[in-house]
Design an enzyme around this catalytic site. Structure first.
Site, PDB file in Angstrom:
ATOM      1  N   LYS A 137      11.081  31.080  51.342  1.00  0.00           N
ATOM      2  CA  LYS A 137       9.899  30.405  51.869  1.00  0.00           C
ATOM      3  C   LYS A 137       9.805  29.002  51.304  1.00  0.00           C
ATOM      4  O   LYS A 137      10.318  28.800  50.189  1.00  0.00           O
ATOM      5  CB  LYS A 137       8.623  31.197  51.593  1.00  0.00           C
ATOM      6  CG  LYS A 137       8.382  31.690  50.173  1.00  0.00           C
ATOM      7  CD  LYS A 137       8.409  30.783  48.978  1.00  0.00           C
ATOM      8  CE  LYS A 137       7.456  29.658  48.833  1.00  0.00           C
ATOM      9  NZ  LYS A 137       7.596  28.910  47.531  1.00  0.00           N
ATOM     10  N   TYR A 235       1.573  30.908  50.696  1.00  0.00           N
ATOM     11  CA  TYR A 235       1.149  32.273  50.348  1.00  0.00           C
ATOM     12  C   TYR A 235      -0.288  32.534  50.776  1.00  0.00           C
ATOM     13  O   TYR A 235      -0.648  33.661  51.107  1.00  0.00           O
ATOM     14  CB  TYR A 235       1.258  32.493  48.837  1.00  0.00           C
ATOM     15  CG  TYR A 235       2.675  32.617  48.335  1.00  0.00           C
ATOM     16  CD1 TYR A 235       3.404  33.787  48.539  1.00  0.00           C
ATOM     17  CD2 TYR A 235       3.292  31.576  47.652  1.00  0.00           C
ATOM     18  CE1 TYR A 235       4.698  33.905  48.072  1.00  0.00           C
ATOM     19  CE2 TYR A 235       4.586  31.693  47.176  1.00  0.00           C
ATOM     20  CZ  TYR A 235       5.285  32.865  47.392  1.00  0.00           C
ATOM     21  OH  TYR A 235       6.568  32.989  46.937  1.00  0.00           O
TER      22      TYR A 235
HETATM   23  P1  NAD Z   1      15.633  24.861  41.997  1.00  0.00           P
HETATM   24  O1  NAD Z   1      15.460  23.387  41.987  1.00  0.00           O
HETATM   25  O2  NAD Z   1      15.515  25.577  40.704  1.00  0.00           O
HETATM   26  O3  NAD Z   1      17.042  25.262  42.636  1.00  0.00           O
HETATM   27  C1  NAD Z   1      17.568  24.623  43.781  1.00  0.00           C
HETATM   28  C2  NAD Z   1      19.075  24.798  43.795  1.00  0.00           C
HETATM   29  O4  NAD Z   1      19.591  24.052  44.890  1.00  0.00           O
HETATM   30  C3  NAD Z   1      19.757  24.273  42.528  1.00  0.00           C
HETATM   31  O5  NAD Z   1      20.761  25.156  42.141  1.00  0.00           O
HETATM   32  C4  NAD Z   1      20.393  22.961  42.977  1.00  0.00           C
HETATM   33  O6  NAD Z   1      21.582  22.672  42.283  1.00  0.00           O
HETATM   34  C5  NAD Z   1      20.690  23.266  44.442  1.00  0.00           C
HETATM   35  N1  NAD Z   1      20.762  22.045  45.253  1.00  0.00           N
HETATM   36  C6  NAD Z   1      21.723  21.790  46.147  1.00  0.00           C
HETATM   37  N2  NAD Z   1      21.528  20.604  46.720  1.00  0.00           N
HETATM   38  C7  NAD Z   1      20.424  20.087  46.171  1.00  0.00           C
HETATM   39  C8  NAD Z   1      19.713  18.878  46.369  1.00  0.00           C
HETATM   40  N3  NAD Z   1      20.109  17.960  47.251  1.00  0.00           N
HETATM   41  N4  NAD Z   1      18.606  18.657  45.632  1.00  0.00           N
HETATM   42  C9  NAD Z   1      18.174  19.587  44.736  1.00  0.00           C
HETATM   43  N5  NAD Z   1      18.811  20.766  44.539  1.00  0.00           N
HETATM   44  C10 NAD Z   1      19.924  21.008  45.239  1.00  0.00           C
HETATM   45  O7  NAD Z   1      14.594  25.420  43.065  1.00  0.00           O
HETATM   46  P2  NAD Z   1      14.016  26.905  43.145  1.00  0.00           P
HETATM   47  O8  NAD Z   1      12.750  26.978  42.392  1.00  0.00           O
HETATM   48  O9  NAD Z   1      15.066  27.895  42.857  1.00  0.00           O
HETATM   49  O10 NAD Z   1      13.614  26.962  44.712  1.00  0.00           O
HETATM   50  C11 NAD Z   1      14.588  27.160  45.719  1.00  0.00           C
HETATM   51  C12 NAD Z   1      13.908  27.766  46.957  1.00  0.00           C
HETATM   52  O11 NAD Z   1      13.349  29.032  46.600  1.00  0.00           O
HETATM   53  C13 NAD Z   1      12.759  26.936  47.510  1.00  0.00           C
HETATM   54  O12 NAD Z   1      12.756  26.992  48.909  1.00  0.00           O
HETATM   55  C14 NAD Z   1      11.513  27.632  46.968  1.00  0.00           C
HETATM   56  O13 NAD Z   1      10.376  27.480  47.802  1.00  0.00           O
HETATM   57  C15 NAD Z   1      11.965  29.076  46.930  1.00  0.00           C
HETATM   58  N6  NAD Z   1      11.266  29.854  45.894  1.00  0.00           N
HETATM   59  C16 NAD Z   1      10.708  31.032  46.237  1.00  0.00           C
HETATM   60  C17 NAD Z   1      10.028  31.790  45.297  1.00  0.00           C
HETATM   61  C18 NAD Z   1       9.432  33.112  45.673  1.00  0.00           C
HETATM   62  O14 NAD Z   1       8.695  33.672  44.856  1.00  0.00           O
HETATM   63  N7  NAD Z   1       9.739  33.648  46.837  1.00  0.00           N
HETATM   64  C19 NAD Z   1       9.917  31.314  43.988  1.00  0.00           C
HETATM   65  C20 NAD Z   1      10.524  30.105  43.662  1.00  0.00           C
HETATM   66  C21 NAD Z   1      11.190  29.368  44.620  1.00  0.00           C
END
Ligand code: NAD
Length: 386
Positions: A137, A235
């Site tokens: 999401k 949410y």
């Molecule tokens: P994060 O920044 O920790 O991770 C993103 C990943 O994408 C990293 O490994 C990064 O290296 C990679 N990446 C590749 N290309 C990139 C770019 N151009 N810029 C930045 N990162 C890049 O983010 P996250 O918190 O893991 O979130 C990722 C997704 O998961 C989002 O869509 C977020 O909304 C979703 N999420 C959902 C929940 C949930 O409870 N369902 C919780 C957290 C995050």
């Protein structure tokens, strides 16, 4: 409202008004019961950031699926993950050779856990590789992107799920039941709020995500699509919809005060909105990176029900007009992955409430919220038919 003709309703659910069950065409073409017989579904995570680490933990507790592959742009991360999860070299991809996953029979599902603006591209590439997709999401950064993702999965004859973990979480399922089954009579009013000043996800492998970090992609509109609404407010949109079992018909909205103009130059810090529902209920919602809040409240004709905390990873606390609620605290990620995995293994159609259609409705609502906040006017919501 998303209107379904009788024909498309039958096509999607397989159930006629006479109660006859027809096997939907998508499933008859899959013939994947045999493909998955006696094994766990093999999942590849795309993007090894903070949430992927939490999902990887969840995948250690799942019955119907397992972590079997990764897609990452960082060779050093690949090394750590390979050792930690005992992954085969042939199941480790980068963003350039990702499409070759089409030829890998040891990956069944691709789980997209990238920044929001990358969801569309990787969902479509995964579908073209012939794999089922779970996408985090918010589904994408616009409703138009959602439509393209749904279409690509349809064309490729694969299923698309959105990572809506709360549809498997007992306290939220109870809120949904109390509302939709009108246990306290029809719900007249819903309140939903989610906000964090500093987001600190506590996955065992996870570094805290700090919204005060100016390099955080969530503060960059090009990668996030928007601020607190896209990340957290989704949410609240979800909760108001699953408590009422309806989609909003109109919204009004206002941006809240900005406490740090530099950090929030591109995306909103706080937004508040009011939704009207077709059955006559209203919802009052807010989301913020500027203050902490995590609660749901519903007022029905003959009583109330509420949760706080409600949306984070738990433990949750709830009560209704009948007293306190008590349910097990579960691993939400494992429950979600198993819920989706079981249906895929059984070759069943995923229900609408965790599918791309659900993500599309949320994007339509969020676009209307931004439109209302930008114009100061009430915005009626029109949902595309899919
Ligand atoms: P994060 O920044 O920790 O991770 C993103 C990943 O994408 C990293 O490994 C990064 O290296 C990679 N990446 C590749 N290309 C990139 C770019 N151009 N810029 C930045 N990162 C890049 O983010 P996250 O918190 O893991 O979130 C990722 C997704 O998961 C989002 O869509 C977020 O909304 C979703 N999420 C959902 C929940 C949930 O409870 N369902 C919780 C957290 C995050």
């Amino acid at each position: 409202m998303m209107q379904l003709s009788r024909r498309s309703f039958i096509k999607q659910t397989g159930v006629t008004t006479a109660g006859i069950v027809i096997i939907p065409s998508l499933l008859s073409q899959h013939n994947s019961n045999k493909k998955y017989a006696g094994k766990k579904l093999n999942v590849a995570l795309v993007g090894l950031g903070r949430y992927a680490s939490i999902l990887a933990d969840g995948l250690q507790e799942t019955q119907y699926c397992q972590l079997n592959g990764i897609v990452t742009g960082h060779p050093e991360k690949a090394k750590v993950w390979k050792a930690k999860y005992n992954l085969a070299d042939k199941n480790i991809y980068n963003y350039e050779n990702f499409d070759a996953i089409a030829n890998n029979a040891d990956i069944d599902v691709i789980y997209v856990v990238l920044p929001n603006a990358m969801h569309k591209e990787y969902t479509i590439r995964a579908a073209k590789a012939g794999k089922h997709v779970i996408c985090e999401k918010p589904m994408a950064i616009s409703s138009q992107e959602c439509l393209e993702m749904i279409d690509a999965c349809k064309q490729a004859n694969v299923q698309l799920a959105i990572g809506y973990r709360l549809h498997y979480e007992p306290y939220n399922l109870e809120m949904k039941r109390l509302g939709q089954e009108k246990v306290f009579g029809p719900v007249r009013y819903v309140e939903a709020g989610l906000g964090y000043q500093t987001i600190n996800f506590e996955g065992a492998n996870s570094k805290p995500f700090d919204i005060n970090d100016p390099n955080e992609w969530r503060l960059n509109k090009r990668w996030s699509g928007g601020g607190a609404l896209m990340n957290l407010g989704v949410y609240c949109v979800q909760a108001s919809r699953y408590i009422l079992g309806e989609n909003p018909i109109s919204v009004t909205a206002q941006y809240g005060a900005v406490h740090d103009e530099k950090r929030f130059a591109q995306v909103e810090e706080t937004i508040l909105w009011q939704s009207q529902f077709p059955g006559g209920a209203s919802a009052n919602c807010n989301t913020s990176y500027g203050y902490n809040i995590d609660r749901l409240y519903a007022s029905a004709e003959n009583g109330f029900f509420e949760l706080s905390p409600a949306i984070s990873y738990g433990p949750f606390k709830g009560a209704s007009a009948n007293g306190e609620m008590h349910f097990a605290d579960i691993n939400q990620q494992a429950a979600q992955l198993d819920g989706i995995g079981k249906l895929l293994i059984e070759n069943k159609q995923l229900p609408d409430h965790i599918s791309g259609k659900e993500g599309l409705v949320d994007l339509c609502v969020m676009e209307a919220i931004y439109n209302a906040a930008n114009t100061g006017s009430k915005v009626n919501i029109v949902y595309p038919q899919v």
